[in-house]
Design a protein around this motif. Structure first.
Motif, PDB file in Angstrom:
ATOM      1  N   MET A 269      -6.989  -0.682   7.986  1.00 21.85           N
ATOM      2  CA  MET A 269      -6.310  -0.555   6.700  1.00 21.85           C
ATOM      3  C   MET A 269      -7.253  -0.026   5.624  1.00 21.85           C
ATOM      4  N   ILE A 270      -8.480  -0.529   5.599  1.00 22.54           N
ATOM      5  CA  ILE A 270      -9.450  -0.074   4.603  1.00 22.54           C
ATOM      6  C   ILE A 270      -9.817   1.379   4.841  1.00 22.54           C
ATOM      7  N   ARG A 271     -10.027   1.748   6.105  1.00 22.12           N
ATOM      8  CA  ARG A 271     -10.382   3.137   6.423  1.00 22.12           C
ATOM      9  C   ARG A 271      -9.263   4.101   6.043  1.00 22.12           C
ATOM     10  N   SER A 272      -8.016   3.731   6.313  1.00 22.94           N
ATOM     11  CA  SER A 272      -6.913   4.626   5.947  1.00 22.94           C
ATOM     12  C   SER A 272      -6.786   4.745   4.433  1.00 22.94           C
ATOM     13  N   TYR A 273      -7.037   3.642   3.712  1.00 22.67           N
ATOM     14  CA  TYR A 273      -7.012   3.695   2.248  1.00 22.67           C
ATOM     15  C   TYR A 273      -8.129   4.599   1.733  1.00 22.67           C
ATOM     16  N   GLN A 274      -9.323   4.492   2.316  1.00 27.93           N
ATOM     17  CA  GLN A 274     -10.433   5.345   1.908  1.00 27.93           C
ATOM     18  C   GLN A 274     -10.130   6.814   2.189  1.00 27.93           C
ATOM     19  N   LYS A 275      -9.499   7.096   3.319  1.00 26.11           N
ATOM     20  CA  LYS A 275      -9.151   8.486   3.649  1.00 26.11           C
ATOM     21  C   LYS A 275      -8.123   9.049   2.679  1.00 26.11           C
ATOM     22  N   ARG A 276      -7.162   8.203   2.268  1.00 24.72           N
ATOM     23  CA  ARG A 276      -6.183   8.673   1.280  1.00 24.72           C
ATOM     24  C   ARG A 276      -6.847   8.959  -0.053  1.00 24.72           C
ATOM     25  N   ILE A 277      -7.795   8.141  -0.456  1.00 21.02           N
ATOM     26  CA  ILE A 277      -8.508   8.366  -1.717  1.00 21.02           C
ATOM     27  C   ILE A 277      -9.316   9.656  -1.629  1.00 21.02           C
ATOM     28  N   ILE A 278     -10.000   9.860  -0.520  1.00 21.26           N
ATOM     29  CA  ILE A 278     -10.807  11.075  -0.345  1.00 21.26           C
ATOM     30  C   ILE A 278      -9.913  12.304  -0.319  1.00 21.26           C
ATOM     31  N   ALA A 279      -8.742  12.194   0.313  1.00 21.68           N
ATOM     32  CA  ALA A 279      -7.816  13.326   0.357  1.00 21.68           C
ATOM     33  C   ALA A 279      -7.255  13.635  -1.032  1.00 21.68           C
ATOM     34  N   ALA A 280      -7.188  12.637  -1.903  1.00 19.36           N
ATOM     35  CA  ALA A 280      -6.656  12.844  -3.254  1.00 19.36           C
ATOM     36  C   ALA A 280      -7.677  13.463  -4.189  1.00 19.36           C
ATOM     37  N   LEU A 281      -8.932  13.522  -3.776  1.00 22.13           N
ATOM     38  CA  LEU A 281      -9.959  14.115  -4.634  1.00 22.13           C
ATOM     39  C   LEU A 281      -9.745  15.621  -4.744  1.00 22.13           C
ATOM     40  N   THR A 282      -9.917  16.118  -5.931  1.00 20.38           N
ATOM     41  CA  THR A 282      -9.850  17.554  -6.140  1.00 20.38           C
ATOM     42  C   THR A 282     -11.200  18.163  -5.756  1.00 20.38           C
ATOM     43  N   PRO A 283     -11.305  19.468  -5.684  1.00 16.80           N
ATOM     44  CA  PRO A 283     -12.581  20.089  -5.301  1.00 16.80           C
ATOM     45  C   PRO A 283     -13.751  19.720  -6.210  1.00 16.80           C
ATOM     46  N   ASP A 284     -13.500  19.393  -7.461  1.00 15.84           N
ATOM     47  CA  ASP A 284     -14.604  19.019  -8.343  1.00 15.84           C
ATOM     48  C   ASP A 284     -14.861  17.508  -8.308  1.00 15.84           C
ATOM     49  N   LYS A 285     -14.400  16.821  -7.256  1.00 15.16           N
ATOM     50  CA  LYS A 285     -14.678  15.401  -6.976  1.00 15.16           C
ATOM     51  C   LYS A 285     -14.111  14.444  -8.033  1.00 15.16           C
ATOM     52  N   ARG A 286     -12.991  14.796  -8.619  1.00 16.09           N
ATOM     53  CA  ARG A 286     -12.306  13.899  -9.532  1.00 16.09           C
ATOM     54  C   ARG A 286     -10.943  13.593  -8.959  1.00 16.09           C
ATOM     55  N   LEU A 287     -10.432  12.429  -9.234  1.00 16.50           N
ATOM     56  CA  LEU A 287      -9.120  12.056  -8.747  1.00 16.50           C
ATOM     57  C   LEU A 287      -8.057  12.899  -9.426  1.00 16.50           C
ATOM     58  N   ALA A 288      -7.126  13.379  -8.632  1.00 19.54           N
ATOM     59  CA  ALA A 288      -6.001  14.123  -9.189  1.00 19.54           C
ATOM     60  C   ALA A 288      -5.009  13.123  -9.763  1.00 19.54           C
TER      61      ALA A 288
END
Length: 112
Positions: free
Chosen positions: A91-110
């Protein structure tokens, strides 16, 4: 992810160490090793405890049922705990992957 770590794992401190998922995997593996070894270790340990204390609990009917129950129950508890730790890690790994996937190219959350 809505999980209360303190209620589910009261002795687990997620702020200690660098990677929580690695520690969860190590704890789960340790529980699985104990799960596999405990049925082999428990009978001689209980036999020596009963012989040193002079107890005849293991030899009467009801005592034997309790000893066998203990012999079967402890490894199953460890196996269920290991499965829960691995599920929590997933569960934690999938949450981390979703957060990383939500990052824009300049490493900020969309923020959308």
């Amino acid at each position: 992810m809505s999980i209360n770590m303190w209620v589910n794992l009261p002795m687990f401190d997620p702020t200690v160490g660098s990677d929580v998922t690695h520690r969860l995997k190590c704890d789960a593996r340790r529980n699985i090793i104990w799960d596999l070894g405990l049925p082999l270790i428990l009978p001689p340990v209980l036999g020596s405890v009963f012989s040193q204390t002079g107890s005849t609990l293991a030899y009467d009917g009801q005592g034997a049922v309790w000893v066998v129950t203990l012999w079967a129950f402890l490894p199953m508890c460890l196996l269920v705990r290991a499965m829960a730790l691995l599920r929590l890690r997933y569960m934690i790994r999938s949450y981390q992957k979703r957060i990383i996937a939500a990052l824009t190219p300049d490493k900020r959350l969309a923020l959308s």
